[in-house]
Design an enzyme around this catalytic site. Structure first.
Site: not given
Ligand code: 13P
Length: 341
Positions: A46, A137, A178, A220
């Protein structure tokens, strides 16, 4: 609270031509990605994979920030430089995923979830700030069907998102809010429009009630599109048109930027649809990307866990970053796909 500092960071994350790399896959998600290329998900694999992404030459022209996972923000490059410092030295802002995932929502149907992680968040934010994080986030998720999400799930997740956002701002960290309405399902694009509007309406209502300063936040969201299993798929122009209509109604102009998740769209769709939206700009907010899969998929496939392929992986990542950078100004064309691949 230093609102000016929050605004400066939020605006830097959506600077012209730039967007965010979401590299905050949790342990389970990165294992899934590694399984797809038959690589074992060990801590060092990772680390090596994230190092490949973070040291890609030229990507800093298009990548303003990177969202890290708890393990990653504590890791270092092979020469011993902590990742947040390595990124800062390249002018890239470090962010951190702080939610602890979606869990069943009590007394709701089995497809409905609530995102957890508020307990102890104030202390964790203080630590992440010391480790170098300047933004964070938190993802709320919503299953979409003819009857879901319920008003209950919409409200509960909006409340949690706002509590998270307020704690972030108190700590001097820009919250990326988000709310992700899933793209899986057989729903029409019109249904996605209705649901995404209801979700955003609740989110901004809670952010307002909980005294969050919108100027120091980013949104987001999902793009508004038909479910992947829907018989009728929308064109990129329709996706752009309905997404913009939805955000214009629901997202206050005080928000500096909307940074889309890719959500399982192909790399090219994610780029092309963002481009389509930016072609009709300017809009009240910057329209940018915070892609995970749509930025990383080609790099992962080129790398395959082999140190000899690091250069190829970086080339693939730089290419995708450049194309999404072009989509920020509506100057992407499909022809560019073949250019440096
Ligand atoms: P994806 O663009 O693969 O959907 O991932 C973005 C993300 O941070 C989802 O929480």
């Amino acid at each position: 609270m230093d609102l000016d500092a929050l605004i400066t960071t939020a605006q830097a994350l959506v600077a012209p031509g730039k967007g965010i790399l979401a590299a905050d896959e949790s342990g389970g998600t990165i294992k899934k990605r590694f399984d797809s290329i038959k690589v074992e998900s060990t801590e060092d694999n990772r680390r090596a994979y994230r190092e490949l992404l973070f040291t890609t030459d030229g990507a800093e022209e298009y990548i303003s920030g990177v969202i890290l996972f708890d393990e990653t923000i504590r890791q270092s490059s092979s020469n011993g430089t902590p990742f947040p410092k390595l990124l800062a030295d390249r002018g890239i802002i470090s962010g951190i995923k702080v939610d602890s995932g979606a869990h069943p929502l009590a007394f709701a149907g089995e497809d409905e979830a609530i995102t957890e992680g508020l307990d102890g968040l104030r202390e964790r934010l203080t630590e992440y700030k010391e480790l170098g994080a300047r933004f964070a986030k938190w993802r709320g998720t919503y299953t979409i069907t003819d009857v879901l999400p319920s008003e209950y799930a919409i409200r509960a997740n909006a409340h949690a998102l706002a509590r998270y956002a307020a704690l972030c701002q108190e700590a001097g960290i820009v919250p990326i809010v988000e709310p992700e309405v899933f793209m899986e399902g057989s729903h029409s694009i019109e249904r996605a429009f209705v649901v995404t509007s209801a979700v955003l309406d609740a989110v901004y209502d809670e952010l307002f009630r909980q005294r969050v300063h919108l100027e120091g936040t980013l949104l987001k969201p999902n793009m508004v599109l038909a479910g992947y299993d829907a018989a009728e798929q929308a064109t990129d122009e329709q996706v752009a048109h309905l997404s913009l209509a939805c955000f214009k109604r629901c997202v206050p102009a005080a928000v500096p930027g909307i940074v889309f998740l890719s959500g399982g769209q192909t790399d090219e769709q994610a780029t092309s649809r963002l481009n389509e939206m930016n072609k009709s700009g300017p809009h009240p907010w910057q329209l940018s990307f915070s892609y995970g899969r749509a930025l990383q998929a080609p790099a992962l496939k080129a790398w395959l866990g082999d140190p000899a392929n690091v250069g190829a992986g970086q080339k693939a990542f730089a290419h995708r970053a450049r194309l999404n950078g072009a989509a920020r100004s509506g100057s992407y064309t499909p022809k560019m796909e073949g250019e440096a691949a």
